[in-house]
Design a protein around this motif. Structure first.
Motif, PDB file in Angstrom:
ATOM      1  N   MET A 124     -30.254  43.367  92.168  1.00 43.13           N
ATOM      2  CA  MET A 124     -31.633  43.447  92.425  1.00 43.13           C
ATOM      3  C   MET A 124     -31.965  42.275  93.420  1.00 43.13           C
ATOM      4  O   MET A 124     -31.168  41.224  93.630  1.00 43.13           O
ATOM      5  CB  MET A 124     -32.401  43.000  91.106  1.00 43.13           C
ATOM      6  N   LEU A 137     -40.315  42.817  86.247  1.00 43.07           N
ATOM      7  CA  LEU A 137     -40.186  43.386  87.686  1.00 43.07           C
ATOM      8  C   LEU A 137     -40.270  41.979  88.273  1.00 43.07           C
ATOM      9  O   LEU A 137     -39.600  41.859  89.295  1.00 43.07           O
ATOM     10  CB  LEU A 137     -41.467  43.949  87.873  1.00 43.07           C
ATOM     11  N   HIS A 153     -36.615  40.982  87.927  1.00 41.86           N
ATOM     12  CA  HIS A 153     -35.545  41.735  88.567  1.00 41.86           C
ATOM     13  C   HIS A 153     -35.879  42.607  89.981  1.00 41.86           C
ATOM     14  O   HIS A 153     -34.803  42.944  90.555  1.00 41.86           O
ATOM     15  CB  HIS A 153     -35.247  42.747  87.572  1.00 41.86           C
ATOM     16  N   ASP A 154     -36.996  42.909  90.051  1.00 46.00           N
ATOM     17  CA  ASP A 154     -37.387  43.561  91.355  1.00 46.00           C
ATOM     18  C   ASP A 154     -38.764  42.887  91.846  1.00 46.00           C
ATOM     19  O   ASP A 154     -39.766  43.843  91.791  1.00 46.00           O
ATOM     20  CB  ASP A 154     -37.610  45.293  91.111  1.00 46.00           C
ATOM     21  N   GLU A 185     -39.945  42.737  95.097  1.00 50.15           N
ATOM     22  CA  GLU A 185     -40.606  43.518  95.966  1.00 50.15           C
ATOM     23  C   GLU A 185     -41.493  44.785  95.293  1.00 50.15           C
ATOM     24  O   GLU A 185     -42.224  45.088  95.800  1.00 50.15           O
ATOM     25  CB  GLU A 185     -39.463  44.025  96.938  1.00 50.15           C
ATOM     26  N   LEU A 186     -40.878  45.489  94.291  1.00 48.69           N
ATOM     27  CA  LEU A 186     -41.586  46.400  93.702  1.00 48.69           C
ATOM     28  C   LEU A 186     -42.890  46.093  93.050  1.00 48.69           C
ATOM     29  O   LEU A 186     -43.848  46.601  93.165  1.00 48.69           O
ATOM     30  CB  LEU A 186     -40.688  47.373  92.693  1.00 48.69           C
ATOM     31  N   LYS A 225     -37.650  51.322  86.712  1.00 49.69           N
ATOM     32  CA  LYS A 225     -36.096  50.571  86.677  1.00 49.69           C
ATOM     33  C   LYS A 225     -35.430  51.317  87.851  1.00 49.69           C
ATOM     34  O   LYS A 225     -34.657  50.676  88.397  1.00 49.69           O
ATOM     35  CB  LYS A 225     -35.730  50.878  85.366  1.00 49.69           C
ATOM     36  N   SER A 279     -36.950  51.585  93.234  1.00 51.12           N
ATOM     37  CA  SER A 279     -37.598  50.308  93.726  1.00 51.12           C
ATOM     38  C   SER A 279     -38.645  50.561  94.820  1.00 51.12           C
ATOM     39  O   SER A 279     -39.352  49.454  95.086  1.00 51.12           O
ATOM     40  CB  SER A 279     -36.442  49.488  94.517  1.00 51.12           C
ATOM     41  N   ARG A 303     -38.622  48.564 104.138  1.00 51.24           N
ATOM     42  CA  ARG A 303     -37.846  48.397 103.069  1.00 51.24           C
ATOM     43  C   ARG A 303     -36.560  49.205 102.852  1.00 51.24           C
ATOM     44  O   ARG A 303     -35.951  49.165 101.917  1.00 51.24           O
ATOM     45  CB  ARG A 303     -38.543  48.590 101.500  1.00 51.24           C
TER      46      ARG A 303
END
Length: 235
Positions: free
Chosen positions: A1, A61, A64-65, A67-68, A138, A141, A153
């Motif tokens: 991630m 989020l 872990h992510d 950008e999302l 999950k 992304s 992206r």
């Protein structure tokens, strides 16, 4: 991630918490003001579920992510968005907000009498819908709230998780939520209005696929392999 970057202000915990609080406050107003009362157990259960889901999802989020998370917190109308999607969102958002007002009026005027067992089923469907949307986030992304290809992206086709069964699992989760919420809130009128959302989502999915087949490498092949959009063996 991807690791969080300081410039992603939307990912800061305080900002995330404030946005979640505003959304929950908006939901409460849309329900309780038309209902004319806060003595509505189903509405409080709904708000509690949404609060837990929102704060937990934002926190996950953000770690872990990010950008999302940044994409999910962007406004529903964006410069890169397809013009047709802007028109659809302009239709969907008033319908969606008005849906909660309708269910609040239903509560005030006593139009519906939904059995307790069906209200419990509503809780189950709402939680299933939230769980499915979580699985989508999950796995994908690039699950932006608007129709666009995120070339900056490195946007690519996602074929794993729920995407192995249907091409638009996020919309599938909306169907579950769209049935679960009015049952939980005890509103037959809310349930009758839900198909309007399905119609808008169906039009949006068809439009989105035309764009993805034209602009996203590999999507046409993926659409050939995974035949169904929302519900396996149905559509």
């Amino acid at each position: 991630m991807m690791a969080a970057r300081p410039e992603i202000a939307e990912g800061k915990p305080a900002r995330r918490g404030f946005r979640a609080f505003l959304w929950l406050g908006a939901f409460a107003l849309l329900l309780f003001v038309p209902a004319g009362t806060v003595r509505w157990p189903g509405a409080w259960v709904f708000l509690a579920i949404m609060a837990v889901a929102s704060f937990w999802c934002f926190a996950w989020l953000g770690r872990h992510d990010p950008e999302l998370l940044k994409e999910r917190l962007r406004p529903p109308f964006q410069r890169e968005q397809l013009p047709e999607d802007k028109l659809l969102m302009g239709t969907f958002l008033p319908l969606w907000l008005g849906w909660y007002v309708l269910m609040g009026l239903d509560r005030r005027l006593g139009w519906s009498n939904v059995p307790v067992l069906l209200q419990i089923l509503g809780v189950v469907l709402l939680c299933l819908g939230i769980w499915l949307s979580w699985q989508v986030l999950k796995e994908n992304s690039y699950a932006a709230p608007v129709v666009k290809v995120q070339k900056e992206r490195g946007h690519k086709v996602v074929t794993t998780g729920p995407y192995a069964y249907v091409r638009h699992p996020m919309y599938s989760s909306v169907i579950l939520i769209g049935v679960g919420v009015p049952l939980l809130l005890g509103s037959w009128w809310g349930l009758l209005a839900a198909p309007l959302f399905m119609l808008v989502l169906g039009v949006r999915a068809t439009m989105e696929e035309r764009m993805l087949k034209a602009e996203l490498e590999g999507y046409a092949d993926y659409a050939e392999r995974v035949r169904y959009r929302f519900v396996p063996l149905l559509w």
